[in-house]
Design a protein around this motif. Sequence first.
Motif, PDB file in Angstrom:
ATOM      1  N   LEU A   7     -11.201   1.575 -26.174  1.00  0.00           N
ATOM      2  CA  LEU A   7     -11.240   3.029 -26.120  1.00  0.00           C
ATOM      3  C   LEU A   7     -11.832   3.528 -24.800  1.00  0.00           C
ATOM      4  CD1 LEU A   7     -12.277   3.866 -29.784  1.00  0.00           C
ATOM      5  CD2 LEU A   7     -10.119   4.468 -28.664  1.00  0.00           C
ATOM      6  N   GLU A   8     -12.814   2.808 -24.270  1.00  0.00           N
ATOM      7  CA  GLU A   8     -13.383   3.186 -22.975  1.00  0.00           C
ATOM      8  C   GLU A   8     -12.336   3.079 -21.872  1.00  0.00           C
ATOM      9  OE1 GLU A   8     -16.762   0.577 -22.825  1.00  0.00           O
ATOM     10  OE2 GLU A   8     -18.107   2.093 -23.679  1.00  0.00           O
ATOM     11  N   ARG A   9     -11.541   2.011 -21.895  1.00  0.00           N
ATOM     12  CA  ARG A   9     -10.455   1.861 -20.909  1.00  0.00           C
ATOM     13  C   ARG A   9      -9.422   2.971 -21.081  1.00  0.00           C
ATOM     14  NH1 ARG A   9     -11.255  -3.499 -22.327  1.00  0.00           N
ATOM     15  NH2 ARG A   9      -9.459  -3.500 -23.705  1.00  0.00           N
ATOM     16  N   LYS A  10      -9.098   3.272 -22.331  1.00  0.00           N
ATOM     17  CA  LYS A  10      -8.134   4.330 -22.617  1.00  0.00           C
ATOM     18  C   LYS A  10      -8.658   5.686 -22.143  1.00  0.00           C
ATOM     19  CE  LYS A  10      -5.155   5.782 -26.438  1.00  0.00           C
ATOM     20  NZ  LYS A  10      -4.856   5.621 -27.863  1.00  0.00           N
ATOM     21  N   LEU A  11      -9.954   5.910 -22.294  1.00  0.00           N
ATOM     22  CA  LEU A  11     -10.563   7.162 -21.852  1.00  0.00           C
ATOM     23  C   LEU A  11     -10.499   7.287 -20.329  1.00  0.00           C
ATOM     24  CD1 LEU A  11     -12.057   9.769 -22.463  1.00  0.00           C
ATOM     25  CD2 LEU A  11     -14.199   8.471 -22.429  1.00  0.00           C
ATOM     26  N   VAL A  12     -10.777   6.223 -19.619  1.00  0.00           N
ATOM     27  CA  VAL A  12     -10.695   6.255 -18.153  1.00  0.00           C
ATOM     28  C   VAL A  12      -9.282   6.612 -17.718  1.00  0.00           C
ATOM     29  CG1 VAL A  12     -10.796   4.824 -16.066  1.00  0.00           C
ATOM     30  CG2 VAL A  12     -12.630   4.698 -17.759  1.00  0.00           C
ATOM     31  N   SER A  13      -8.304   6.014 -18.365  1.00  0.00           N
ATOM     32  CA  SER A  13      -6.904   6.297 -18.044  1.00  0.00           C
ATOM     33  C   SER A  13      -6.554   7.748 -18.360  1.00  0.00           C
ATOM     34  CB  SER A  13      -6.007   5.347 -18.841  1.00  0.00           C
ATOM     35  OG  SER A  13      -4.664   5.637 -18.618  1.00  0.00           O
ATOM     36  N   ALA A  14      -7.012   8.243 -19.495  1.00  0.00           N
ATOM     37  CA  ALA A  14      -6.736   9.625 -19.887  1.00  0.00           C
ATOM     38  C   ALA A  14      -7.399  10.605 -18.928  1.00  0.00           C
ATOM     39  CB  ALA A  14      -7.216   9.865 -21.318  1.00  0.00           C
ATOM     40  N   GLU A  15      -8.603  10.280 -18.476  1.00  0.00           N
ATOM     41  CA  GLU A  15      -9.283  11.143 -17.517  1.00  0.00           C
ATOM     42  C   GLU A  15      -8.529  11.191 -16.191  1.00  0.00           C
ATOM     43  OE1 GLU A  15     -13.194   9.412 -17.612  1.00  0.00           O
ATOM     44  OE2 GLU A  15     -13.895  10.872 -19.085  1.00  0.00           O
ATOM     45  N   LYS A  16      -7.995  10.057 -15.766  1.00  0.00           N
ATOM     46  CA  LYS A  16      -7.206  10.028 -14.528  1.00  0.00           C
ATOM     47  C   LYS A  16      -5.942  10.876 -14.661  1.00  0.00           C
ATOM     48  CE  LYS A  16      -8.742   5.516 -12.903  1.00  0.00           C
ATOM     49  NZ  LYS A  16      -8.362   4.118 -12.647  1.00  0.00           N
ATOM     50  N   ARG A  17      -5.265  10.776 -15.815  1.00  0.00           N
ATOM     51  CA  ARG A  17      -4.065  11.591 -16.031  1.00  0.00           C
ATOM     52  C   ARG A  17      -4.400  13.077 -16.052  1.00  0.00           C
ATOM     53  NH1 ARG A  17      -2.854   7.458 -19.547  1.00  0.00           N
ATOM     54  NH2 ARG A  17      -3.576   8.646 -21.344  1.00  0.00           N
ATOM     55  N   THR A  18      -5.535  13.420 -16.648  1.00  0.00           N
ATOM     56  CA  THR A  18      -5.956  14.818 -16.695  1.00  0.00           C
ATOM     57  C   THR A  18      -6.240  15.332 -15.289  1.00  0.00           C
ATOM     58  OG1 THR A  18      -6.884  14.512 -18.897  1.00  0.00           O
ATOM     59  CG2 THR A  18      -7.649  16.431 -17.675  1.00  0.00           C
ATOM     60  N   GLU A  19      -6.941  14.541 -14.504  1.00  0.00           N
ATOM     61  CA  GLU A  19      -7.256  14.962 -13.137  1.00  0.00           C
ATOM     62  C   GLU A  19      -5.996  15.063 -12.285  1.00  0.00           C
ATOM     63  OE1 GLU A  19      -8.965  16.564 -10.086  1.00  0.00           O
ATOM     64  OE2 GLU A  19      -9.997  16.261 -11.978  1.00  0.00           O
ATOM     65  N   LYS A  20      -5.067  14.141 -12.474  1.00  0.00           N
ATOM     66  CA  LYS A  20      -3.804  14.187 -11.731  1.00  0.00           C
ATOM     67  C   LYS A  20      -3.016  15.454 -12.080  1.00  0.00           C
ATOM     68  CE  LYS A  20       0.349  11.485 -10.826  1.00  0.00           C
ATOM     69  NZ  LYS A  20       1.102  10.276 -11.152  1.00  0.00           N
ATOM     70  N   ALA A  21      -2.984  15.797 -13.354  1.00  0.00           N
ATOM     71  CA  ALA A  21      -2.284  17.007 -13.796  1.00  0.00           C
ATOM     72  C   ALA A  21      -2.989  18.258 -13.276  1.00  0.00           C
ATOM     73  CB  ALA A  21      -2.192  17.039 -15.316  1.00  0.00           C
ATOM     74  N   ALA A  22      -4.314  18.241 -13.243  1.00  0.00           N
ATOM     75  CA  ALA A  22      -5.070  19.383 -12.717  1.00  0.00           C
ATOM     76  C   ALA A  22      -4.793  19.548 -11.229  1.00  0.00           C
ATOM     77  CB  ALA A  22      -6.563  19.191 -12.971  1.00  0.00           C
ATOM     78  N   GLU A  23      -4.728  18.455 -10.509  1.00  0.00           N
ATOM     79  CA  GLU A  23      -4.424  18.519  -9.076  1.00  0.00           C
ATOM     80  C   GLU A  23      -3.014  19.063  -8.846  1.00  0.00           C
ATOM     81  OE1 GLU A  23      -4.704  18.646  -5.164  1.00  0.00           O
ATOM     82  OE2 GLU A  23      -6.380  18.214  -6.499  1.00  0.00           O
ATOM     83  N   ALA A  24      -2.073  18.663  -9.672  1.00  0.00           N
ATOM     84  CA  ALA A  24      -0.702  19.176  -9.558  1.00  0.00           C
ATOM     85  C   ALA A  24      -0.680  20.688  -9.783  1.00  0.00           C
ATOM     86  CB  ALA A  24       0.211  18.471 -10.556  1.00  0.00           C
ATOM     87  N   ARG A  25      -1.472  21.158 -10.738  1.00  0.00           N
ATOM     88  CA  ARG A  25      -1.573  22.613 -10.981  1.00  0.00           C
ATOM     89  C   ARG A  25      -2.142  23.325  -9.769  1.00  0.00           C
ATOM     90  NH1 ARG A  25      -4.956  23.875 -16.266  1.00  0.00           N
ATOM     91  NH2 ARG A  25      -5.357  25.633 -14.948  1.00  0.00           N
ATOM     92  N   ARG A  26      -3.211  22.763  -9.200  1.00  0.00           N
ATOM     93  CA  ARG A  26      -3.862  23.393  -8.050  1.00  0.00           C
ATOM     94  C   ARG A  26      -2.964  23.435  -6.825  1.00  0.00           C
ATOM     95  NH1 ARG A  26      -8.429  20.616 -10.155  1.00  0.00           N
ATOM     96  NH2 ARG A  26      -8.034  18.809  -8.847  1.00  0.00           N
ATOM     97  N   SER A  27      -2.107  22.451  -6.683  1.00  0.00           N
ATOM     98  CA  SER A  27      -1.295  22.348  -5.471  1.00  0.00           C
ATOM     99  C   SER A  27      -0.008  23.172  -5.520  1.00  0.00           C
ATOM    100  CB  SER A  27      -0.971  20.879  -5.192  1.00  0.00           C
ATOM    101  OG  SER A  27      -0.081  20.384  -6.163  1.00  0.00           O
ATOM    102  N   LEU A  28       0.250  23.870  -6.599  1.00  0.00           N
ATOM    103  CA  LEU A  28       1.488  24.639  -6.717  1.00  0.00           C
ATOM    104  C   LEU A  28       1.593  25.757  -5.688  1.00  0.00           C
ATOM    105  CD1 LEU A  28       2.128  24.910 -10.539  1.00  0.00           C
ATOM    106  CD2 LEU A  28       3.464  23.674  -8.845  1.00  0.00           C
TER     107      LEU A  28
END
Length: 67
Positions: A7-28
């Motif tokens: 679950l800790e590994r899964k959380l790290v991966s989920a956090e990376k996906r969230t940050e990547k999606a947030a960056e995509a939003r910011r860069s629009l």
Amino acid sequence: MNQIAALERKLVSAEKRTEKAAEARRSLGLGASRARVTTANARWSAAAEERDRVMEQLQKARESVER
């Protein structure tokens, strides 16, 4: 304990996906179409919800070990 590590590994991966999606939003930028903004928001929202679900599962798993 294995479940917690997974679950800790899964959380790290989920956090990376969230940050990547947030960056995509910011860069629009200001000229982005409504559809692109809506899509970016939906992707970020889905990633954040998944991150929160995993975080909750991890918290429950840790609590069950402590008992």
